[in-house]
Enzyme design. Structure first.
Site, mmCIF file in Angstrom:
data_model
loop_
_atom_site.group_PDB
_atom_site.id
_atom_site.type_symbol
_atom_site.label_atom_id
_atom_site.label_comp_id
_atom_site.label_asym_id
_atom_site.label_seq_id
_atom_site.Cartn_x
_atom_site.Cartn_y
_atom_site.Cartn_z
ATOM 1 N N ASN A 144 46.128 30.279 46.176
ATOM 2 C CA ASN A 144 47.411 29.925 45.240
ATOM 3 C C ASN A 144 48.481 29.753 46.069
ATOM 4 O OD1 ASN A 144 49.240 29.235 43.532
ATOM 5 N ND2 ASN A 144 48.546 30.924 42.003
ATOM 6 N N CYS A 188 54.347 27.556 39.948
ATOM 7 C CA CYS A 188 53.335 26.788 40.394
ATOM 8 C C CYS A 188 53.304 25.396 39.557
ATOM 9 C CB CYS A 188 51.955 27.589 39.745
ATOM 10 S SG CYS A 188 51.734 29.148 40.595
ATOM 11 N N HIS A 234 46.434 22.643 39.498
ATOM 12 C CA HIS A 234 46.820 23.527 40.540
ATOM 13 C C HIS A 234 45.847 24.692 40.721
ATOM 14 C CE1 HIS A 234 49.053 26.957 41.869
ATOM 15 N NE2 HIS A 234 48.860 27.705 40.632
HETATM 16 O O1 UT7 Z 1 49.659 30.372 39.230
HETATM 17 C C1 UT7 Z 1 49.658 30.644 38.150
HETATM 18 C C2 UT7 Z 1 50.015 31.606 37.772
HETATM 19 N N1 UT7 Z 1 48.735 32.840 37.821
HETATM 20 C C3 UT7 Z 1 47.815 32.769 37.241
HETATM 21 O O2 UT7 Z 1 47.272 31.774 36.623
HETATM 22 C C4 UT7 Z 1 46.738 33.961 37.469
HETATM 23 C C5 UT7 Z 1 45.874 34.280 36.246
HETATM 24 N N2 UT7 Z 1 44.847 35.086 36.341
HETATM 25 C C6 UT7 Z 1 43.981 35.432 37.009
HETATM 26 O O3 UT7 Z 1 43.685 34.436 37.951
HETATM 27 C C7 UT7 Z 1 43.070 36.594 36.886
HETATM 28 O O4 UT7 Z 1 43.432 37.119 35.715
HETATM 29 C C8 UT7 Z 1 42.940 37.581 38.280
HETATM 30 C C9 UT7 Z 1 42.292 36.858 39.217
HETATM 31 C C10 UT7 Z 1 44.398 37.789 38.472
HETATM 32 C C11 UT7 Z 1 42.207 38.868 37.697
HETATM 33 O O5 UT7 Z 1 40.870 38.536 37.462
HETATM 34 P P1 UT7 Z 1 40.407 39.249 35.958
HETATM 35 O O6 UT7 Z 1 38.922 38.800 36.037
HETATM 36 O O7 UT7 Z 1 41.460 38.730 34.984
HETATM 37 O O8 UT7 Z 1 40.454 40.770 36.328
HETATM 38 P P2 UT7 Z 1 41.378 41.765 35.611
HETATM 39 O O9 UT7 Z 1 42.983 41.937 35.991
HETATM 40 O O10 UT7 Z 1 40.915 41.949 34.207
HETATM 41 O O11 UT7 Z 1 40.726 43.281 36.426
HETATM 42 C C12 UT7 Z 1 39.176 43.397 35.974
HETATM 43 C C13 UT7 Z 1 38.914 44.936 37.106
HETATM 44 C C14 UT7 Z 1 39.954 45.755 36.669
HETATM 45 O O12 UT7 Z 1 39.231 47.125 36.871
HETATM 46 P P3 UT7 Z 1 38.606 47.686 35.594
HETATM 47 O O13 UT7 Z 1 39.894 47.931 34.664
HETATM 48 O O14 UT7 Z 1 37.786 46.846 34.736
HETATM 49 O O15 UT7 Z 1 37.998 49.015 36.075
HETATM 50 C C15 UT7 Z 1 40.881 45.864 37.903
HETATM 51 O O16 UT7 Z 1 41.507 46.873 38.205
HETATM 52 O O17 UT7 Z 1 38.909 44.443 38.258
HETATM 53 C C16 UT7 Z 1 39.847 45.519 38.889
HETATM 54 N N3 UT7 Z 1 40.580 44.757 40.074
HETATM 55 C C17 UT7 Z 1 40.283 44.389 41.312
HETATM 56 N N4 UT7 Z 1 38.954 44.972 41.770
HETATM 57 C C18 UT7 Z 1 38.712 44.645 43.121
HETATM 58 C C19 UT7 Z 1 41.772 44.116 39.957
HETATM 59 N N5 UT7 Z 1 42.114 43.230 41.306
HETATM 60 C C20 UT7 Z 1 41.096 43.560 42.011
HETATM 61 C C21 UT7 Z 1 40.821 43.586 43.341
HETATM 62 N N6 UT7 Z 1 39.679 44.080 43.917
HETATM 63 N N7 UT7 Z 1 41.806 42.724 44.194
#
Ligand code: UT7
Length: 339
Positions: A287, A110, A257
């Site tokens: 992204n 990225c 980005h």
């Molecule tokens: O391009 C540069 C590199 N990439 C990045 O910089 C990505 C950086 N990270 C992010 O943007 C975020 O961490 C994400 C968008 C990937 C995830 O968001 P988050 O707020 O950090 O969510 P999380 O991974 O902590 O997950 C929260 C909850 C989890 O459930 P529990 O454990 O709280 O019950 C996940 O299992 O959301 C759940 N979850 C989803 N639920 C519905 C994860 N993905 C999904 C989904 N739909 N698609």
């Protein structure tokens, strides 16, 4: 002497996948994806479209914006190469009718657009080239597991390109100082384990069948990356502002980005850039890795929000880990909407 932006172009594949489309096959919802990422839909490659084809289309538009039919060198930044070997850039050069010019790929996920800009500028500043076409092109959705709800909603495909020419440091379009950095100790936070020499040699060479399917796809530790992204982009942007002798009040547009709307907003808040000066298009494209920043610039320039003379801060972060930032005063160039 400086490298000066003299043309811009972008291309998005026509096929759009909405959050509702995804929620038909994944355990997710439009609401979750929108509120956690800011993404509403993304474009994906369909048959016949690949990294090279996207690069050709965006590259042609950037050349037309620059009013050029030839350049001295072509750089393609991509983390979704068409093949492990060779680089796609020579083929893109050939298909664009650019002849036997210098052409190579560069991989920096990225942050590929920032690393690529610095590299392309280096070709000009070293006297190797007078003009360079630089394209960030990605068909990264082909490397994401469609059954993984943690990654499938995040990424989109597309390409963005700029043409650079030799010019003076004080003219509009001149790329300012760069800040580039990396932290390979955290490489596993965002990685595709299989397909390269490490996995091939470990599994006894070609033809192995023992590699689990999920190893061919992207693995992402979202939470840890999120924290790193905010920290690194903020630091890098602050470093480059200092090097350029700009204050935050000088910045008309923060073009960061598009990994996650919350990351962009958090970096802007840390930097104290007001919301109305933060460029955003993640809602429509997701992204797109190295295509993210040029597509965003193209969008804002094409609809007249980004005007000649405005001061722009560019910053990106991604796998590697890697990050980079630069600044420029937007030049008087034409930009066409991507579609
Ligand atoms: O391009 C540069 C590199 N990439 C990045 O910089 C990505 C950086 N990270 C992010 O943007 C975020 O961490 C994400 C968008 C990937 C995830 O968001 P988050 O707020 O950090 O969510 P999380 O991974 O902590 O997950 C929260 C909850 C989890 O459930 P529990 O454990 O709280 O019950 C996940 O299992 O959301 C759940 N979850 C989803 N639920 C519905 C994860 N993905 C999904 C989904 N739909 N698609």
């Amino acid at each position: 002497m400086a490298a000066v932006v003299t043309g811009i172009g972008g291309y998005l594949p026509p096929s759009a996948v909405t959050n509702d489309d995804l929620s038909r096959t994944l355990d997710t919802t439009d609401e979750w994806i929108r509120t956690r990422t800011g993404i509403r839909e993304r474009r994906v490659v369909s048959e016949g479209l690949s990294t090279g084809e996207l690069a050709v289309r965006a590259g042609a538009r950037a050349l037309s914006s620059a009013g050029l039919s030839g350049v001295d060198a072509l750089v393609v930044a991509t983390t979704s190469p068409e093949r492990l070997c060779p680089a796609v850039a020579p083929e893109v050069a050939s298909r664009l009718g650019l002849g036997t010019i210098a052409a190579f790929d560069l991989t920096s996920a990225c942050s590929g657009f920032l690393y690529g800009l610095a590299t392309a500028a280096g070709l000009i500043e070293s006297g190797t080239a007078d003009t360079v076409l630089f394209v960030g092109s990605e068909a990264f959705t082909t490397l994401v597991n469609p059954a993984d709800r943690a990654t499938a909603p995040i990424f989109g495909d597309g390409a963005g390109a700029v043409v650079l020419r030799r010019g003076q440091p004080d003219e509009p379009g001149a790329l300012g100082p760069f800040d580039l950095g990396s932290d390979g100790a955290l490489a596993d936070l965002l990685a595709i384990p299989a397909g390269g020499s490490r996995q091939r040699s470990a599994s006894g060479g070609l033809g192995h069948t023992s590699v689990p399917t999920e190893d061919w796809y992207l693995r992402m530790e979202g939470r840890a990356l999120y924290t790193q992204a905010v920290e690194r982009m903020t630091q890098s942007a602050q470093t480059v502002l200092k090097r350029a002798d700009w204050s935050v009040a000088d910045v008309d547009w923060f073009v960061g980005h598009q990994a996650n709307i919350r990351i962009v907003a958090a970096v802007a808040e840390e930097l104290e850039v007001p919301e109305e000066r933060v460029a955003v298009n993640i809602d429509r494209v997701g992204n797109t890795l190295s295509a993210s920043v040029p597509l965003l610039l193209n969008d804002y320039a094409a609809r007249g929000d980004l005007k000649a003379g405005q001061r722009v801060l560019l910053s990106a972060f991604g796998a590697g880990l890697s990050w980079g930032s630069t600044v420029l005063v937007w030049p008087e160039i034409s930009a066409e909407p991507v579609d």
